[in-house]
Design an enzyme around this catalytic site. Structure first.
Site, PDB file in Angstrom:
ATOM      1  N   HIS A  52      -3.396  38.868  58.447  1.00 45.16           N
ATOM      2  CA  HIS A  52      -2.442  39.920  58.083  1.00 45.16           C
ATOM      3  C   HIS A  52      -2.974  40.773  56.941  1.00 45.16           C
ATOM      4  O   HIS A  52      -2.813  41.991  56.935  1.00 45.16           O
ATOM      5  CB  HIS A  52      -1.087  39.303  57.725  1.00 45.16           C
ATOM      6  CG  HIS A  52      -0.485  38.539  58.859  1.00 45.16           C
ATOM      7  ND1 HIS A  52      -0.363  39.064  60.129  1.00 45.16           N
ATOM      8  CD2 HIS A  52       0.000  37.276  58.931  1.00 45.16           C
ATOM      9  CE1 HIS A  52       0.188  38.165  60.927  1.00 45.16           C
ATOM     10  NE2 HIS A  52       0.405  37.068  60.222  1.00 45.16           N
ATOM     11  N   CYS A  97      19.095  56.783  57.700  1.00 41.27           N
ATOM     12  CA  CYS A  97      19.558  58.045  58.298  1.00 41.27           C
ATOM     13  C   CYS A  97      20.316  57.670  59.577  1.00 41.27           C
ATOM     14  O   CYS A  97      20.681  56.503  59.754  1.00 41.27           O
ATOM     15  CB  CYS A  97      18.405  59.018  58.542  1.00 41.27           C
ATOM     16  SG  CYS A  97      17.146  58.474  59.706  1.00 41.27           S
ATOM     17  N   THR A 115      19.456  57.472  62.816  1.00 43.69           N
ATOM     18  CA  THR A 115      18.714  56.532  63.670  1.00 43.69           C
ATOM     19  C   THR A 115      17.747  55.646  62.884  1.00 43.69           C
ATOM     20  O   THR A 115      17.252  54.655  63.417  1.00 43.69           O
ATOM     21  CB  THR A 115      17.851  57.309  64.683  1.00 43.69           C
ATOM     22  OG1 THR A 115      16.977  58.165  63.932  1.00 43.69           O
ATOM     23  CG2 THR A 115      18.710  58.141  65.624  1.00 43.69           C
ATOM     24  N   ASP A 167      20.377  60.130  54.077  1.00 45.29           N
ATOM     25  CA  ASP A 167      20.887  61.482  54.301  1.00 45.29           C
ATOM     26  C   ASP A 167      22.397  61.377  54.542  1.00 45.29           C
ATOM     27  O   ASP A 167      23.001  60.316  54.321  1.00 45.29           O
ATOM     28  CB  ASP A 167      20.120  62.185  55.432  1.00 45.29           C
ATOM     29  CG  ASP A 167      20.404  61.599  56.811  1.00 45.29           C
ATOM     30  OD1 ASP A 167      21.181  60.614  56.903  1.00 45.29           O
ATOM     31  OD2 ASP A 167      19.856  62.122  57.799  1.00 45.29           O
ATOM     32  N   HIS A 219       4.401  39.585  58.164  1.00 43.18           N
ATOM     33  CA  HIS A 219       3.158  40.035  58.810  1.00 43.18           C
ATOM     34  C   HIS A 219       2.630  41.363  58.280  1.00 43.18           C
ATOM     35  O   HIS A 219       1.418  41.548  58.185  1.00 43.18           O
ATOM     36  CB  HIS A 219       3.366  40.182  60.327  1.00 43.18           C
ATOM     37  CG  HIS A 219       3.578  38.885  61.029  1.00 43.18           C
ATOM     38  ND1 HIS A 219       3.226  38.685  62.346  1.00 43.18           N
ATOM     39  CD2 HIS A 219       4.104  37.706  60.598  1.00 43.18           C
ATOM     40  CE1 HIS A 219       3.530  37.444  62.702  1.00 43.18           C
ATOM     41  NE2 HIS A 219       4.073  36.842  61.659  1.00 43.18           N
TER      42      HIS A 219
HETATM   43  C1  RB5 Z   1      21.065  63.790  61.249  1.00 42.59           C
HETATM   44  O1  RB5 Z   1      21.972  64.331  62.145  1.00 42.59           O
HETATM   45  C2  RB5 Z   1      20.039  62.925  61.970  1.00 42.59           C
HETATM   46  O2  RB5 Z   1      19.188  63.726  62.721  1.00 42.59           O
HETATM   47  C3  RB5 Z   1      19.287  62.108  60.970  1.00 42.59           C
HETATM   48  O3  RB5 Z   1      20.170  61.328  60.245  1.00 42.59           O
HETATM   49  C4  RB5 Z   1      18.267  61.125  61.542  1.00 42.59           C
HETATM   50  O4  RB5 Z   1      18.828  60.342  62.540  1.00 42.59           O
HETATM   51  C5  RB5 Z   1      16.967  61.667  61.911  1.00 42.59           C
HETATM   52  O5  RB5 Z   1      16.069  60.948  62.344  1.00 42.59           O
END
Ligand code: RB5
Length: 142
Positions: free
Chosen positions: A133, A64, A66, A7, A97
């Site tokens: 596994h 993304c 996180t 994203d 695994h």
């Molecule tokens: C975008 O601001 C953020 O929410 C997205 O990149 C991600 O971290 C969502 O899990």
């Protein structure tokens, strides 16, 4: 062939990884996003999952902010085993695994250099094929 998707929060890190792929002649398909305008991570998770499930690509990388949204979205697809990794040990272990077929990265969590080492470990580590596994992965699919 490696499928990549991100994203807006993951564009810079995806481009950093793509530079490594280009320099090392690693084949890839980039499913976007291509700039930092705000967008929705499930769109790219779906594209990358479809590419892996159809065997167009052997593995995928989703990025993304996180890595959490991407991993949640990807793991809703039957047959996808997406691992959110923030360290090299986990990237190797999830290949050995879990036979993870998609790596999720958090661009706001891991620095570029570490992210690249995680990618290298993920792409170069084979599934152990150990009996335990294999059985556990089969249970996941039931
Ligand atoms: C975008 O601001 C953020 O929410 C997205 O990149 C991600 O971290 C969502 O899990």
């Amino acid at each position: 062939m490696i499928a990549l998707g991100c994203d807006h929060a993951g564009v810079k890190l995806k481009n950093f990884i793509l530079n490594y792929f280009k320099e090392n002649n690693i084949p890839y398909i980039d499913f976007g996003h291509f700039d930092e305008t705000s967008t929705d991570y499930p769109i790219y998770a779906e594209e990358v999952c479809n590419a892996v499930l159809s065997n167009k690509c052997e593995k995928g990388i989703l990025i993304c902010g996180t890595g959490i949204g991407m991993s949640i979205a990807a793991n809703r697809h039957k047959g996808i085993r997406c691992a959110l990794c923030g360290d090299v040990f986990s990237a190797k272990a999830t290949r050995e695994h879990n036979n993870a077929n998609i790596l999720a990265l958090g661009a706001r969590v891991v620095a570029e250099g570490l992210a690249l080492e995680i990618v290298k470990a993920f792409l170069s580590t084979e599934f152990s094929n150990g009996e335990n596994h294999v059985r556990r992965i089969e249970l996941l699919e039931k």
